[in-house]
Design a protein around this motif. Structure first.
Motif, PDB file in Angstrom:
ATOM      1  N   GLN A 202      -5.825 -16.997  -3.587  1.00 11.92           N
ATOM      2  CA  GLN A 202      -5.993 -18.119  -2.660  1.00 11.92           C
ATOM      3  C   GLN A 202      -6.043 -17.629  -1.210  1.00 11.92           C
ATOM      4  OE1 GLN A 202      -2.620 -20.485  -3.865  1.00 11.92           O
ATOM      5  NE2 GLN A 202      -3.811 -21.658  -5.363  1.00 11.92           N
ATOM      6  N   ILE A 203      -5.192 -16.637  -0.892  1.00 13.60           N
ATOM      7  CA  ILE A 203      -5.206 -16.064   0.463  1.00 13.60           C
ATOM      8  C   ILE A 203      -6.549 -15.404   0.741  1.00 13.60           C
ATOM      9  CG2 ILE A 203      -4.166 -14.308   1.971  1.00 13.60           C
ATOM     10  CD1 ILE A 203      -1.508 -14.798   0.432  1.00 13.60           C
ATOM     11  N   ALA A 204      -7.026 -14.609  -0.228  1.00 16.83           N
ATOM     12  CA  ALA A 204      -8.318 -13.930  -0.066  1.00 16.83           C
ATOM     13  C   ALA A 204      -9.434 -14.945   0.147  1.00 16.83           C
ATOM     14  CB  ALA A 204      -8.610 -13.067  -1.294  1.00 16.83           C
ATOM     15  N   MET A 205      -9.421 -16.025  -0.642  1.00 14.46           N
ATOM     16  CA  MET A 205     -10.476 -17.040  -0.533  1.00 14.46           C
ATOM     17  C   MET A 205     -10.445 -17.740   0.828  1.00 14.46           C
ATOM     18  SD  MET A 205     -12.093 -16.835  -3.406  1.00 14.46           S
ATOM     19  CE  MET A 205     -12.920 -18.286  -4.011  1.00 14.46           C
ATOM     20  N   SER A 206      -9.247 -17.905   1.392  1.00 13.85           N
ATOM     21  CA  SER A 206      -9.159 -18.531   2.716  1.00 13.85           C
ATOM     22  C   SER A 206      -9.734 -17.603   3.795  1.00 13.85           C
ATOM     23  CB  SER A 206      -7.706 -18.898   3.053  1.00 13.85           C
ATOM     24  OG  SER A 206      -6.925 -17.746   3.343  1.00 13.85           O
ATOM     25  N   CYS A 207      -9.674 -16.287   3.552  1.00 11.16           N
ATOM     26  CA  CYS A 207     -10.193 -15.318   4.524  1.00 11.16           C
ATOM     27  C   CYS A 207     -11.715 -15.234   4.499  1.00 11.16           C
ATOM     28  CB  CYS A 207      -9.623 -13.919   4.250  1.00 11.16           C
ATOM     29  SG  CYS A 207      -7.853 -13.749   4.567  1.00 11.16           S
ATOM     30  N   VAL A 208     -12.320 -15.526   3.350  1.00 17.48           N
ATOM     31  CA  VAL A 208     -13.771 -15.326   3.221  1.00 17.48           C
ATOM     32  C   VAL A 208     -14.566 -16.631   3.276  1.00 17.48           C
ATOM     33  CG1 VAL A 208     -13.529 -13.157   1.962  1.00 17.48           C
ATOM     34  CG2 VAL A 208     -13.707 -15.295   0.669  1.00 17.48           C
ATOM     35  N   VAL A 209     -13.975 -17.681   3.854  1.00 23.73           N
ATOM     36  CA  VAL A 209     -14.762 -18.907   4.039  1.00 23.73           C
ATOM     37  C   VAL A 209     -15.890 -18.620   5.034  1.00 23.73           C
ATOM     38  CG1 VAL A 209     -12.849 -20.470   3.490  1.00 23.73           C
ATOM     39  CG2 VAL A 209     -13.253 -19.796   5.857  1.00 23.73           C
ATOM     40  N   ARG A 210     -16.989 -19.352   4.922  1.00 24.52           N
ATOM     41  CA  ARG A 210     -18.181 -19.047   5.724  1.00 24.52           C
ATOM     42  C   ARG A 210     -17.987 -19.331   7.212  1.00 24.52           C
ATOM     43  NH1 ARG A 210     -22.717 -17.594   3.294  1.00 24.52           N
ATOM     44  NH2 ARG A 210     -23.949 -18.053   5.162  1.00 24.52           N
ATOM     45  N   VAL A 211     -17.249 -20.392   7.540  1.00 23.40           N
ATOM     46  CA  VAL A 211     -17.106 -20.792   8.949  1.00 23.40           C
ATOM     47  C   VAL A 211     -15.968 -19.997   9.591  1.00 23.40           C
ATOM     48  CG1 VAL A 211     -16.701 -22.729  10.514  1.00 23.40           C
ATOM     49  CG2 VAL A 211     -17.909 -23.103   8.337  1.00 23.40           C
ATOM     50  N   PRO A 212     -16.265 -19.192  10.615  1.00 25.29           N
ATOM     51  CA  PRO A 212     -15.247 -18.306  11.210  1.00 25.29           C
ATOM     52  C   PRO A 212     -13.998 -19.035  11.673  1.00 25.29           C
ATOM     53  CG  PRO A 212     -17.439 -17.758  12.040  1.00 25.29           C
ATOM     54  CD  PRO A 212     -17.596 -19.006  11.226  1.00 25.29           C
ATOM     55  N   ASP A 213     -14.176 -20.218  12.293  1.00 24.79           N
ATOM     56  CA  ASP A 213     -13.026 -20.947  12.840  1.00 24.79           C
ATOM     57  C   ASP A 213     -12.083 -21.460  11.762  1.00 24.79           C
ATOM     58  OD1 ASP A 213     -14.029 -20.472  15.326  1.00 24.79           O
ATOM     59  OD2 ASP A 213     -14.834 -22.501  15.642  1.00 24.79           O
ATOM     60  N   GLN A 214     -12.567 -21.515  10.518  1.00 27.20           N
ATOM     61  CA  GLN A 214     -11.724 -22.021   9.433  1.00 27.20           C
ATOM     62  C   GLN A 214     -10.898 -20.913   8.768  1.00 27.20           C
ATOM     63  OE1 GLN A 214     -14.226 -24.233   6.732  1.00 27.20           O
ATOM     64  NE2 GLN A 214     -14.710 -25.815   8.247  1.00 27.20           N
ATOM     65  N   ARG A 215     -11.146 -19.670   9.161  1.00 26.19           N
ATOM     66  CA  ARG A 215     -10.358 -18.567   8.597  1.00 26.19           C
ATOM     67  C   ARG A 215      -9.012 -18.478   9.319  1.00 26.19           C
ATOM     68  NH1 ARG A 215     -15.482 -14.824   9.699  1.00 26.19           N
ATOM     69  NH2 ARG A 215     -16.912 -15.933   8.299  1.00 26.19           N
ATOM     70  N   PRO A 216      -7.957 -18.079   8.597  1.00 22.30           N
ATOM     71  CA  PRO A 216      -6.664 -17.899   9.266  1.00 22.30           C
ATOM     72  C   PRO A 216      -6.711 -16.687  10.186  1.00 22.30           C
ATOM     73  CG  PRO A 216      -6.563 -17.095   7.008  1.00 22.30           C
ATOM     74  CD  PRO A 216      -7.914 -17.737   7.161  1.00 22.30           C
ATOM     75  N   LYS A 217      -5.829 -16.656  11.172  1.00 25.93           N
ATOM     76  CA  LYS A 217      -5.664 -15.437  11.964  1.00 25.93           C
ATOM     77  C   LYS A 217      -4.972 -14.400  11.077  1.00 25.93           C
ATOM     78  CE  LYS A 217      -5.422 -17.497  16.603  1.00 25.93           C
ATOM     79  NZ  LYS A 217      -6.861 -17.685  16.534  1.00 25.93           N
ATOM     80  N   ILE A 218      -5.193 -13.125  11.372  1.00 24.86           N
ATOM     81  CA  ILE A 218      -4.618 -12.085  10.517  1.00 24.86           C
ATOM     82  C   ILE A 218      -3.088 -12.112  10.575  1.00 24.86           C
ATOM     83  CG2 ILE A 218      -4.639 -10.236  12.257  1.00 24.86           C
ATOM     84  CD1 ILE A 218      -5.553  -9.844   8.507  1.00 24.86           C
TER      85      ILE A 218
END
Length: 259
Positions: free
Chosen positions: A202-218
């Motif tokens: 689930q964490i990996a999938m949140s990192c690879v969403v297409r829209v940059p602003d929707q990704r978590p900060k590292i």
């Protein structure tokens, strides 16, 4: 090079020296005897192979995430790695992931990286802009997490020579609700880790969403991984705790729910 050389962190491979001229550019690092994460995951299979157990994969993921968080904290929070991939992640003396090649993407921006090698890690927006950002680093790290979970390369071929992109393949498998089919067969032998693997997916999938602003900060990703399992946090050097607390805002209820 001064910014890179001044960065000292146990999860970032330290630059020991460099040479810069018109014809030649050299960077000097310590030698890591175990090789890269890419070699450990995708190297020789068979009887002689030493499989990466789940604990080691978790420590590699956490260490690499901490290293990237430290990089993103540098230079007023504007530093970007630009080339996160499993071949640039090594294991330090405590078996945690350690990020290498910081700064190379900036120096070598005029030199084209072979498309086949880079394509699997490159965030969709970078293909258009040719400019790496902190969100694109997060995307690349998400691909590394998928590598750790699946044991597959970011771009690989099937028996029928079909080219498979790892992110698309994982999306398709999860969409069909065959999530168990995603995980590396080498991990099946370890008991009681299914829940942790699903949380890491689930964490990996949140990192690879297409829209940059929707990704978590590292920095948020570090927290998420730590919440999957409390790994050695007590033994972290106090200076690192201070950096992490400075760079990591508390998770919002929504983010906690997403985990």
């Amino acid at each position: 090079m001064e910014v890179v050389g001044n960065l000292k962190h146990e999860n970032v491979v330290e630059l020991k020296g460099y040479y810069y001229s018109k014809d030649e550019k050299l960077m000097v690092y310590d030698y890591y005897t175990q090789g890269s994460l890419s070699a450990l995951l995708h190297g020789k299979r068979g009887e002689e192979r030493v499989a990466l157990d789940w604990d080691t994969r978790m420590k590699i993921a956490l260490g690499a995430a901490r290293g990237i968080a430290r990089i993103h904290f540098e230079n007023g929070g504007k530093l970007v790695h630009g080339n996160i991939r499993s071949s640039n992640i090594f294991l330090n003396s405590k078996q945690y992931g350690c990020v290498s090649d910081l700064g190379l993407a900036t120096i070598m921006s005029s030199v084209a990286i072979p498309i086949s090698r880079a394509a699997g890690y490159r965030a969709p927006e970078v293909t258009d802009t040719r400019k790496a950002t902190q969100p694109s680093d997060v995307y690349s790290f998400g691909v590394v997490l998928l590598e750790l979970l699946t044991g597959k390369s970011p771009v690989h071929t099937t028996g029928g020579d079909e080219i498979v992109h790892l992110v698309r393949w994982v999306h398709s498998v999860v969409r069909e609700e065959w999530t168990a089919e995603v995980f590396d067969l080498e991990l099946i032998r370890y008991p009681n880790i299914e829940e942790e693997m699903v949380e890491m997916l689930q964490i990996a999938m949140s990192c690879v969403v297409r829209v940059p602003d929707q990704r978590p900060k590292i920095s948020e990703v570090v927290k998420m991984i730590q919440n999957v399992r409390q790994i050695d946090i007590v033994n972290q050097p106090s200076s690192e705790n201070q950096v992490e607390s400075a760079t990591q805002p508390p998770l919002t209820p929504t983010q906690k729910g997403n985990e």
